[in-house]
Design an enzyme around this catalytic site. Structure first.
Site, PDB file in Angstrom:
ATOM      1  NE  ARG A  59       0.389   2.579  -6.024  1.00 41.42           N
ATOM      2  CZ  ARG A  59      -0.672   2.529  -6.835  1.00 41.42           C
ATOM      3  NH1 ARG A  59      -0.609   3.083  -8.015  1.00 41.42           N
ATOM      4  NH2 ARG A  59      -1.777   1.940  -6.442  1.00 41.42           N
ATOM      5  CE1 TYR A  84      -8.109   1.993 -10.688  1.00 43.20           C
ATOM      6  CE2 TYR A  84      -5.923   2.204 -11.632  1.00 43.20           C
ATOM      7  CZ  TYR A  84      -6.932   1.420 -11.109  1.00 43.20           C
ATOM      8  OH  TYR A  84      -6.754   0.079 -11.011  1.00 43.20           O
ATOM      9  NE  ARG A 120      -1.937   3.250 -11.719  1.00 38.41           N
ATOM     10  CZ  ARG A 120      -1.896   4.441 -11.202  1.00 38.41           C
ATOM     11  NH1 ARG A 120      -1.321   5.429 -11.833  1.00 38.41           N
ATOM     12  NH2 ARG A 120      -2.434   4.659 -10.021  1.00 38.41           N
ATOM     13  CE1 TYR A 129      -1.088  -3.321  -8.885  1.00 36.68           C
ATOM     14  CE2 TYR A 129      -0.107  -1.293  -8.063  1.00 36.68           C
ATOM     15  CZ  TYR A 129      -0.542  -2.581  -7.850  1.00 36.68           C
ATOM     16  OH  TYR A 129      -0.437  -3.135  -6.604  1.00 36.68           O
ATOM     17  N   GLY A 153       0.764  -1.247   0.000  1.00 37.97           N
ATOM     18  CA  GLY A 153       0.000   0.000   0.000  1.00 37.97           C
ATOM     19  C   GLY A 153       0.788   1.285   0.000  1.00 37.97           C
ATOM     20  CB  CYS A 202     -12.354   3.602 -31.689  1.00 35.93           C
ATOM     21  SG  CYS A 202     -11.316   3.171 -33.068  1.00 35.93           S
ATOM     22  CD  GLU A 203     -13.486   2.642 -25.386  1.00 37.87           C
ATOM     23  OE1 GLU A 203     -14.073   3.357 -24.540  1.00 37.87           O
ATOM     24  OE2 GLU A 203     -13.589   1.423 -25.446  1.00 37.87           O
TER      25      GLU A 203
HETATM   26  N1  LLP Z   1      -1.387  -6.981  -1.055  1.00 41.62           N
HETATM   27  C1  LLP Z   1      -2.684  -7.068  -1.412  1.00 41.62           C
HETATM   28  C2  LLP Z   1      -3.546  -8.034  -0.742  1.00 41.62           C
HETATM   29  C3  LLP Z   1      -3.199  -6.209  -2.405  1.00 41.62           C
HETATM   30  O1  LLP Z   1      -4.480  -6.280  -2.745  1.00 41.62           O
HETATM   31  C4  LLP Z   1      -2.336  -5.280  -3.049  1.00 41.62           C
HETATM   32  C5  LLP Z   1      -2.826  -4.399  -4.122  1.00 41.62           C
HETATM   33  C6  LLP Z   1      -0.977  -5.245  -2.656  1.00 41.62           C
HETATM   34  C7  LLP Z   1      -0.557  -6.093  -1.652  1.00 41.62           C
HETATM   35  C8  LLP Z   1       0.014  -4.305  -3.258  1.00 41.62           C
HETATM   36  O2  LLP Z   1      -0.320  -2.985  -2.991  1.00 41.62           O
HETATM   37  P1  LLP Z   1       0.667  -1.774  -3.377  1.00 41.62           P
HETATM   38  O3  LLP Z   1       1.860  -1.863  -2.495  1.00 41.62           O
HETATM   39  O4  LLP Z   1       1.045  -1.943  -4.825  1.00 41.62           O
HETATM   40  O5  LLP Z   1      -0.134  -0.581  -3.148  1.00 41.62           O
HETATM   41  N2  LLP Z   1      -4.397  -1.063 -10.148  1.00 41.62           N
HETATM   42  C9  LLP Z   1      -4.349  -0.072  -9.103  1.00 41.62           C
HETATM   43  C10 LLP Z   1      -3.781  -0.655  -7.808  1.00 41.62           C
HETATM   44  C11 LLP Z   1      -4.538  -1.854  -7.300  1.00 41.62           C
HETATM   45  C12 LLP Z   1      -3.951  -2.432  -6.030  1.00 41.62           C
HETATM   46  C13 LLP Z   1      -4.571  -3.719  -5.680  1.00 41.62           C
HETATM   47  N3  LLP Z   1      -4.019  -4.394  -4.553  1.00 41.62           N
HETATM   48  C14 LLP Z   1      -3.531   1.105  -9.603  1.00 41.62           C
HETATM   49  O6  LLP Z   1      -3.107   1.101 -10.765  1.00 41.62           O
HETATM   50  O7  LLP Z   1      -3.353   2.087  -8.884  1.00 41.62           O
END
Ligand code: LLP
Length: 426
Positions: free
Chosen positions: A288, A328, A324, A382, A251, A354-355
């Site tokens: 991330r 988002y 992204r 991502y 996160g 085409c969007e």
């Molecule tokens: N652990 C679990 C259970 C998760 O669901 C996630 C991300 C992570 C770890 C890794 O989180 P991070 O450190 O990357 O924040 N597609 C979206 C992000 C979706 C995240 C989903 N879960 C974007 O492009 O911002």
């Protein structure tokens, strides 16, 4: 990087630098990468990957802890191999990701398996591989896993993913720890579920897990969740259910534009304080923060199209390559690889799909011409993993830069591959 290189503070990608009127990643000109591999191409910096992982390792030095890279952020085998060699564990959400980790040289006994919808086949695959832990997200999943483990004559290591119901203050699509979410089990139900797990013969209770959301910029909600989890661990211990590890998920956010995310050490400090003096192993699942700012998407301007109310720079990358912005409304910094002298003009950077949602960036001032290269920054997480073949567009190539060398880690798809498994009707 040599003395003539320079770096505007606006660039969140740490190893990006300007030299000789052009943009370089580490010690390689991006123009050279485009000439060799064509565009669109995802380009990652090995030094940036290593320093991001190093920051986690340093912040956790002296503490029994495991950093499990969240594979969903970027699952390229080249990237996984870099982390495997640094001793990382891996957080996976599918059997496919497990196969990738093993193919990249990752160790099964450092893999944690998250996700609300694990199939029996995926459970079997993970049990046979001997993963470290299943992060179980429902009562029904406990029963499925117990049955599958029984069939294989194995003991499945489990953690319950609890939902601590704290507000991570991030984008609603990527916040996962609130009550209304599909993730985890309700906090109040956790003790009962642990009792149930303890009674099932083919499960071994190993720990507890929680993950509250992504792109977190404030460490406070995570610290609040950690306190709740610690209290749960103590409550369970009082009943004789002793946990060996505590998984605090991923996160940690990154800077895309002007965000000011905490440094890894500052993010972790309040969490480590919560678990001060305790013996459980701590586990983290960053995605991330390990790859996001180690990568960029290199694209070429096909057309400059002046419009009545705005100007468009139409590039060869699109929403299928980087979803992204469309999904988002995410901001990615856009930099001209070889900026020209003269006045910068405001453009929307759009793809050929085409969007109307097919944009990569809006209202950016650039001094560019047709045929120029652009770097879309902070695209390491991502980006490629959320790409698709929409409009029958082959997916981009991927390259890892190491010093002055470029390692191709994924070939650009060929159109014939895209429909190789399809059949016309007899
Ligand atoms: N652990 C679990 C259970 C998760 O669901 C996630 C991300 C992570 C770890 C890794 O989180 P991070 O450190 O990357 O924040 N597609 C979206 C992000 C979706 C995240 C989903 N879960 C974007 O492009 O911002």
């Amino acid at each position: 990087m040599n003395a003539s290189s320079s770096r505007p503070a606006a660039w969140p990608v740490p190893t990006l630098n300007a030299r000789d009127g052009g943009l370089w990643l580490e010690d390689l000109p991006l123009a050279e990468i485009a000439a060799r591999f064509d565009t669109p191409t995802y380009v990652y910096s090995k030094a940036a990957l290593e320093s991001a992982f190093g920051a986690w390792q340093q912040a956790l030095a002296g503490r029994r802890a495991l950093v499990c890279y969240a594979v969903k952020a970027n699952s390229n085998l080249g990237i996984l191999s870099v982390f495997a060699r640094l001793g990382a564990g891996f957080d996976i959400v599918s059997g496919g990701e497990l196969a990738r980790v093993l193919a990249a040289g990752g160790r099964a006994d450092k893999v944690v398996f998250s996700g609300v919808g694990k199939t029996r086949a995926e459970m079997r695959q993970a049990l046979e591989a001997g993963i470290r832990c299943f992060n179980v997200e429902s009562a029904a999943e406990l029963e499925h896993l117990n049955a599958v483990a029984g069939e294989l004559g194995k003991l499945a290591p489990i953690a319950l993913r609890v939902n601590p119901d704290v507000d991570p203050k991030t984008h609603p699509y990527i916040s996962t720890g609130l009550k209304g979410n599909k993730f985890g089990v309700a906090f109040a139900d956790a003790p009962d579920l642990y009792r149930r797990a303890a009674a099932l013969p083919n499960l071994r209770i190993s720990g507890v897990a929680c993950h509250i959301g992504s792109q977190l910029l404030d460490p406070a909600p995570m610290a609040e969740a950690a306190e709740k989890v610690r209290d749960l661990v103590d409550r369970l211990a009082a009943e004789g259910i002793v946990l060996e590890h505590i998984d605090l998920g991923g996160g940690l956010g990154i800077r895309y534009r002007d965000e000011t995310p905490p440094a890894v050490a500052d993010y972790l400090a309040p969490l480590l304080a919560v678990f001060e003096g305790r013996k459980e192993e701590l586990c983290f699942e960053p995605g991330r923060s390990l790859v996001g700012n180690a990568g960029l998407l290199l694209t070429r301007i096909e057309y400059l199209k002046p419009g009545e109310t705005k100007n468009f720079a139409i590039v060869d990358a699109a929403m299928n390559d980087l979803a992204r912005p469309a999904l988002y409304d995410a901001w990615h910094e856009v930099v001209a690889v070889s900026p020209h002298a003269g006045e910068a003009v405001e453009y929307d950077i759009v793809g050929p799909i085409c969007e109307s949602g097919d944009f990569l960036a809006r209202a950016r001032k650039l001094a560019v011409r047709e045929g120029d290269l652009l770097a879309i920054l902070s695209a390491g997480a991502y980006g490629m993993t959320m790409s698709s073949n929409y409009n029958t567009r082959p997916r981009a190539a991927e390259v890892i830069v190491d010093g002055d060398r470029a390692h191709p880690v994924r070939q650009r798809e060929a159109v014939a591959e895209l429909f190789a498994t399809e059949r016309i009707l007899p």
